[in-house]
Design a protein around this motif. Structure first.
Motif, PDB file in Angstrom:
ATOM      1  N   GLU A  17      13.905 -15.022 -10.467  1.00  0.00           N
ATOM      2  CA  GLU A  17      14.776 -16.207 -10.466  1.00  0.00           C
ATOM      3  C   GLU A  17      13.918 -17.472 -10.485  1.00  0.00           C
ATOM      4  OE1 GLU A  17      18.000 -16.781 -10.738  1.00  0.00           O
ATOM      5  OE2 GLU A  17      18.368 -14.640 -10.927  1.00  0.00           O
ATOM      6  N   LEU A  18      14.024 -18.224 -11.551  1.00  0.00           N
ATOM      7  CA  LEU A  18      13.251 -19.460 -11.661  1.00  0.00           C
ATOM      8  C   LEU A  18      14.056 -20.676 -11.206  1.00  0.00           C
ATOM      9  CD1 LEU A  18      11.539 -18.761 -15.096  1.00  0.00           C
ATOM     10  CD2 LEU A  18      10.604 -18.434 -12.802  1.00  0.00           C
ATOM     11  N   SER A  19      15.333 -20.690 -11.558  1.00  0.00           N
ATOM     12  CA  SER A  19      16.178 -21.808 -11.131  1.00  0.00           C
ATOM     13  C   SER A  19      17.489 -21.239 -10.580  1.00  0.00           C
ATOM     14  CB  SER A  19      16.454 -22.750 -12.309  1.00  0.00           C
ATOM     15  OG  SER A  19      17.088 -22.042 -13.337  1.00  0.00           O
ATOM     16  N   PRO A  20      17.584 -21.129  -9.262  1.00  0.00           N
ATOM     17  CA  PRO A  20      18.795 -20.558  -8.666  1.00  0.00           C
ATOM     18  C   PRO A  20      20.004 -21.465  -8.856  1.00  0.00           C
ATOM     19  CG  PRO A  20      17.319 -21.373  -6.972  1.00  0.00           C
ATOM     20  CD  PRO A  20      16.594 -21.506  -8.268  1.00  0.00           C
ATOM     21  N   ARG A  21      21.164 -20.858  -8.796  1.00  0.00           N
ATOM     22  CA  ARG A  21      22.417 -21.586  -8.963  1.00  0.00           C
ATOM     23  C   ARG A  21      22.630 -22.594  -7.837  1.00  0.00           C
ATOM     24  NH1 ARG A  21      28.168 -18.511  -8.905  1.00  0.00           N
ATOM     25  NH2 ARG A  21      29.463 -20.356  -8.901  1.00  0.00           N
ATOM     26  N   GLU A  23      20.929 -24.457  -4.077  1.00  0.00           N
ATOM     27  CA  GLU A  23      19.665 -24.867  -3.476  1.00  0.00           C
ATOM     28  C   GLU A  23      19.127 -23.756  -2.572  1.00  0.00           C
ATOM     29  OE1 GLU A  23      17.949 -28.343  -0.510  1.00  0.00           O
ATOM     30  OE2 GLU A  23      20.045 -28.366  -1.105  1.00  0.00           O
ATOM     31  N   LYS A  26      11.785 -22.818  -0.086  1.00  0.00           N
ATOM     32  CA  LYS A  26      10.560 -22.108  -0.440  1.00  0.00           C
ATOM     33  C   LYS A  26       9.622 -22.103   0.751  1.00  0.00           C
ATOM     34  CE  LYS A  26       9.915 -21.999  -5.290  1.00  0.00           C
ATOM     35  NZ  LYS A  26       8.885 -21.922  -6.280  1.00  0.00           N
ATOM     36  N   TRP A  31       9.966 -17.589  -2.417  1.00  0.00           N
ATOM     37  CA  TRP A  31      11.267 -17.943  -1.858  1.00  0.00           C
ATOM     38  C   TRP A  31      11.336 -17.481  -0.411  1.00  0.00           C
ATOM     39  CZ3 TRP A  31      13.472 -21.330  -4.723  1.00  0.00           C
ATOM     40  CH2 TRP A  31      13.408 -21.257  -6.112  1.00  0.00           C
ATOM     41  N   GLU A  68      21.920 -13.145  -7.497  1.00  0.00           N
ATOM     42  CA  GLU A  68      20.567 -13.710  -7.533  1.00  0.00           C
ATOM     43  C   GLU A  68      19.700 -13.299  -6.347  1.00  0.00           C
ATOM     44  OE1 GLU A  68      21.541 -17.913  -9.829  1.00  0.00           O
ATOM     45  OE2 GLU A  68      21.192 -17.922  -7.663  1.00  0.00           O
TER      46      GLU A  68
END
Length: 128
Positions: A17-21, A23, A26, A31, A68
């Motif tokens: 997952e590079l850009s989660p739906r 927020e 990290k 993550w 995700e």
């Protein structure tokens, strides 16, 4: 189709997952692990980061898409460092407690060595 999750399970975003739906936090370059605190009727997960100490208006709970995330537990963590990070994600006090335990252990070991060295020095002085 997403897997079913239960309240209280620990989850983190999948590695790919590079850009989660929604927020997400990290920790270092990976993550962070969070705990499911509520499951909404639409299937969305409400997660909280137990290690996170909120300041001011900062929220401690976030939303997560079930497709995700992946479940995390000690059995699924491959190495010792990952296991420690998982335990550390349970509560913010894990690291300070381990530091105090390490200092106490070093102090006790130092006292033991000092006692043994002191005895051997007395024997050397008695022989001379």
């Amino acid at each position: 189709m997403a897997k079913s999750y239960c309240v209280g399970q620990f989850v983190r975003l999948k590695e790919n997952e590079l850009s989660p739906r929604f927020e997400w936090r990290k920790r270092g370059g990976a993550w962070a692990t969070s705990k499911i605190s509520w499951i909404l009727p639409n299937g969305c997960l409400v997660v909280e980061f137990p290690r996170l100490l909120p300041f001011g208006n900062e929220s401690r709970t976030f939303l997560a898409d079930p497709s995700e995330v992946e479940m995390v537990d000690l059995k699924t963590c491959p190495g010792m460092i990952e296991k420690y990070q998982h335990v550390e994600d349970h509560h913010w006090a894990v690291r300070p407690v381990l530091i105090v335990f390490g200092i106490f252990t070093a102090w006790k070991f130092g006292m033991f060595v000092r006692k043994k060295v002191g005895r051997s020095m007395k024997k050397v002085n008695a022989i001379e």
